[in-house]
Design an enzyme around this catalytic site. Structure first.
Site, mmCIF file in Angstrom:
data_model
loop_
_atom_site.group_PDB
_atom_site.id
_atom_site.type_symbol
_atom_site.label_atom_id
_atom_site.label_comp_id
_atom_site.label_asym_id
_atom_site.label_seq_id
_atom_site.Cartn_x
_atom_site.Cartn_y
_atom_site.Cartn_z
ATOM 1 N N THR B 151 0.830 3.936 2.363
ATOM 2 C CA THR B 151 1.832 3.338 1.469
ATOM 3 C C THR B 151 1.261 3.424 0.048
ATOM 4 O O THR B 151 1.393 4.464 -0.591
ATOM 5 C CB THR B 151 2.168 1.877 1.857
ATOM 6 O OG1 THR B 151 0.967 1.124 1.970
ATOM 7 C CG2 THR B 151 2.931 1.831 3.161
ATOM 8 N N LYS B 173 -4.778 2.850 7.403
ATOM 9 C CA LYS B 173 -4.132 2.731 6.104
ATOM 10 C C LYS B 173 -4.252 1.276 5.675
ATOM 11 O O LYS B 173 -4.369 0.371 6.505
ATOM 12 C CB LYS B 173 -2.660 3.100 6.158
ATOM 13 C CG LYS B 173 -1.820 2.131 6.948
ATOM 14 C CD LYS B 173 -0.597 1.587 6.232
ATOM 15 C CE LYS B 173 -0.892 0.948 4.929
ATOM 16 N NZ LYS B 173 0.181 -0.013 4.500
ATOM 17 N N THR B 184 -5.983 -6.149 11.768
ATOM 18 C CA THR B 184 -6.210 -5.446 10.512
ATOM 19 C C THR B 184 -4.898 -4.840 10.057
ATOM 20 O O THR B 184 -3.879 -4.983 10.708
ATOM 21 C CB THR B 184 -7.247 -4.341 10.692
ATOM 22 O OG1 THR B 184 -7.344 -3.623 9.473
ATOM 23 C CG2 THR B 184 -6.840 -3.357 11.773
ATOM 24 N N GLU B 263 -5.635 -2.303 -3.843
ATOM 25 C CA GLU B 263 -4.719 -1.977 -4.939
ATOM 26 C C GLU B 263 -5.355 -2.256 -6.296
ATOM 27 O O GLU B 263 -5.764 -3.373 -6.589
ATOM 28 C CB GLU B 263 -3.403 -2.744 -4.759
ATOM 29 C CG GLU B 263 -2.586 -2.129 -3.610
ATOM 30 C CD GLU B 263 -1.344 -2.901 -3.233
ATOM 31 O OE1 GLU B 263 -0.452 -2.283 -2.652
ATOM 32 O OE2 GLU B 263 -1.264 -4.104 -3.512
ATOM 33 N N ASN B 386 1.892 -4.281 -8.188
ATOM 34 C CA ASN B 386 2.634 -5.251 -7.388
ATOM 35 C C ASN B 386 3.777 -5.945 -8.112
ATOM 36 O O ASN B 386 4.551 -6.668 -7.505
ATOM 37 C CB ASN B 386 1.666 -6.265 -6.789
ATOM 38 C CG ASN B 386 0.893 -5.619 -5.661
ATOM 39 O OD1 ASN B 386 1.476 -5.150 -4.695
ATOM 40 N ND2 ASN B 386 -0.420 -5.532 -5.812
#
Lengths: 392, 392
Positions: B151, B173, B184, B263, B386
């Site tokens: 993603t 991922k 997870t 991120e 985000n």
């Protein structure tokens, strides 16, 4: 929850309270030392941080407040006097002595606060010499004191309101490292109402629980949190229930002011949780939503990413959560029904998210527990401000 | 803790495993549907998110994994199939049926995963028509599958290593909404070693506890977390202790890779806590440091603001913390002794903080509890990514 209190257009002190603040060389030029004083002895109570590494002023303050009587508060900004060992405690004592000498009172009647960088010894000589003569500066504007205790705050914070014949005044600082626990950032409350110390203690705890203790800027609990109240009685007795309502309303308003000025914040975020199994679970769920970085960035981006609300509710592993009884609202628009995202008007909800105040609400449908939590969005400004706070 | 495992320079599959991935129209052009298949039935175990709002694939997966046998995993990115109600579960079932039909196996032997935006119904027809013919694409490179499940990941993630005659391969991922709990992000482990399902389940839980479950990017627990292991036995039996050591080492390495690709992350942050009262308290303290926004921004700014380490330890209210027995290190340099900031060389420590991997360590001096937690710094990139993930 919504007792309506009218605050004075310009904050004033209750009778008998004054303050002064100065630059004594801790900061380059801004005010960094503040003295709050009552003309007469005041009954007093305080709550402090639960952090296991309390600052030296907290260690001393827990001892001081046991007396139940204060004449003054002395507070400096820039250096927090935390993680400074026995020498730090000695410095805090010297700060109390210096203020007591200047005011002609007992050091046991002076509460000490320090806020700023952790792990640096307090330049105590600068404070000792700087406090000399401050009595002559004492004046009536609470904003002068509010200015002297600022760290990363973008503006000084003071409020006042009348309750019966008495006045209550709130002076506070706080912007980051805020998730108080049984206390708050630095928050001083002054009143000329007459209450004894044990009653004050009870009222302060009752008022702080749904307000300062439901505030979180960044989940981080300061080592210096102090919330103190002084009541000098010069206005005589006041109805206790009415006083508590006013005290709580003012603490709630100050909580919102602090949240709105959270480091880098562009929005005040209020999270209401209803229908939790009990009040404790309502608190946990409200804080989980409020503290979720993904909810905070969603508000920042005005992006109605409803799944993040559900995620933040759902990660409260130990709470009773039933997807089929969970509903959620963004600024009054229902976006989740029975645990499923509803087909709401995305553009309309997105539009409301750009308001300064954002209200998120969740109904869990499993009991009567309610809570409201107060915080802010997560922005690049927060990252900027905290990437170099220590060295700047 | 530091079992040394040599990973293959280029990841390969164990014998009998292959994968394929395609674009089927969920994303504009990138691969969005992935099939992992074993030539023969494999013993299998899985752990899933503890979030109270599990995605439809998790609801189905808990049922599927009870059989203890898998032939394949089918996974899509872009849409997570979470908060989609009964229709979502029906879509997950149809996804399993579609993969089973394509492979000529039973839908109960197909594990389904979906990752991406929450609250959007899965375009199931695109998946059903897109999977047709994928068997012909099955090939040997795990990276092809890793790419299909991405993603916000900046790169595909796969590893492999040999243990005895067998191979273990990890494909995963995850970048944001990561604080797994008993599971997870999406993480698939393939091996040709022979173990029965109950043993696999035990080994998987033992390996995930100190690795994936000690990972946090942003304190947010995804509703789709899945960690599954398939063992098809084609390499025969392998020493169980040796296998567990290798399995754990690979999970630890994958945990570090995921944390490093958090991120917006610019640093991998490892937090080691020693001397806690017990292992549970070591976990709590390590996570508190790792998840503190003020510690994360301190690492981001390479600013050795030691007070924040103490603050984050001290806010573990329910743990045994004694300031006078607390020591701390930044990248091997001791910065706190007996709860006080030491006079360390600020410039030297600052320099080490600009390394890609940052090691923070705390010794609590009250017991034998140890833990290591894995995460990353907090950057403007996280906020950027985000603030508009849902609508972009």
């Amino acid at each position: 929850m919504s007792y309506a209190l009218t605050f004075h257009a310009t904050p004033v002190f209750p009778r008998g309270f004054r303050c002064a603040s100065r630059n004594v060389g801790l900061k380059p030029s801004a005010r960094d030392l503040t003295l709050f004083a009552s003309d007469v002895d005041a009954a007093a109570a305080a709550v402090f941080t639960r952090n296991h590494f309390p600052g030296a002023p907290i260690i001393l303050g827990r001892e001081t407040i046991r007396g139940g009587v204060l004449r003054a508060i002395i507070a400096n900004s820039k250096v927090s006097n935390v993680a400074t060992g026995l020498r730090g405690v000695e410095h805090a004592r010297r700060m109390a002595v210096a203020a007591a000498t200047e005011l002609g009172t007992d050091p046991n009647r002076v509460l000490v606060s320090s806020t700023g960088v952790i792990g640096v010894q307090l330049p105590i000589e600068k404070i000792e010499s700087g406090v000399v003569g401050m009595t002559a500066d004492l004046q009536d504007d609470p904003m002068v004191g509010a200015e002297g205790i600022m760290t990363t705050d973008t503006h000084p914070k003071a409020l006042s309101a009348s309750v019966g014949d008495a006045t209550i005044t709130w002076v506070a600082k706080g912007s980051g490292m805020i998730e108080p626990n049984m206390a708050t950032m630095l928050s001083y409350i002054f009143t000329d109402a007459a209450f004894d110390a044990p009653t004050l203690d009870r009222l302060l705890r009752a008022a702080a629980a749904p307000t300062f203790n439901m505030l979180s800027v960044d989940t981080d609990t300061s080592t210096s949190d102090t919330c103190a109240i002084l009541a000098n009685g010069l206005a005589g007795e006041v109805d206790e229930a009415e006083f508590l309502s006013a005290l709580t309303a003012g603490c709630r308003r100050m909580t919102e002011i602090l949240a709105r000025d959270g480091e880098g914040a562009e929005h005040l975020v209020r999270v209401t949780v209803r229908g939790a199994r009990n009040e404790t679970e309502a608190h946990v769920v409200a804080k989980s939503i409020l503290n979720s970085p993904l909810v905070k960035t969603m508000v920042h981006g005005a992006d109605p990413n409803v799944g993040r609300l559900l995620m933040a509710v759902g990660k409260c592993f130990d709470c009773t959560i039933r997807p089929d009884t969970t509903d959620a609202w963004i600024n009054g628009f229902q976006v989740v029904g029975h645990g499923e995202r509803l087909a709401f008007d995305d553009a309309v909800v997105r539009e409301t998210l750009s308001r300064e105040v954002v209200d998120l609400a969740v109904s869990l449908g499993v009991g009567d527990g309610e809570a409201v939590a107060y915080g802010c969005d997560l922005t690049k400004g927060y990252v900027d401000e905290n990437a170099s706070y220590y060295s700047s």
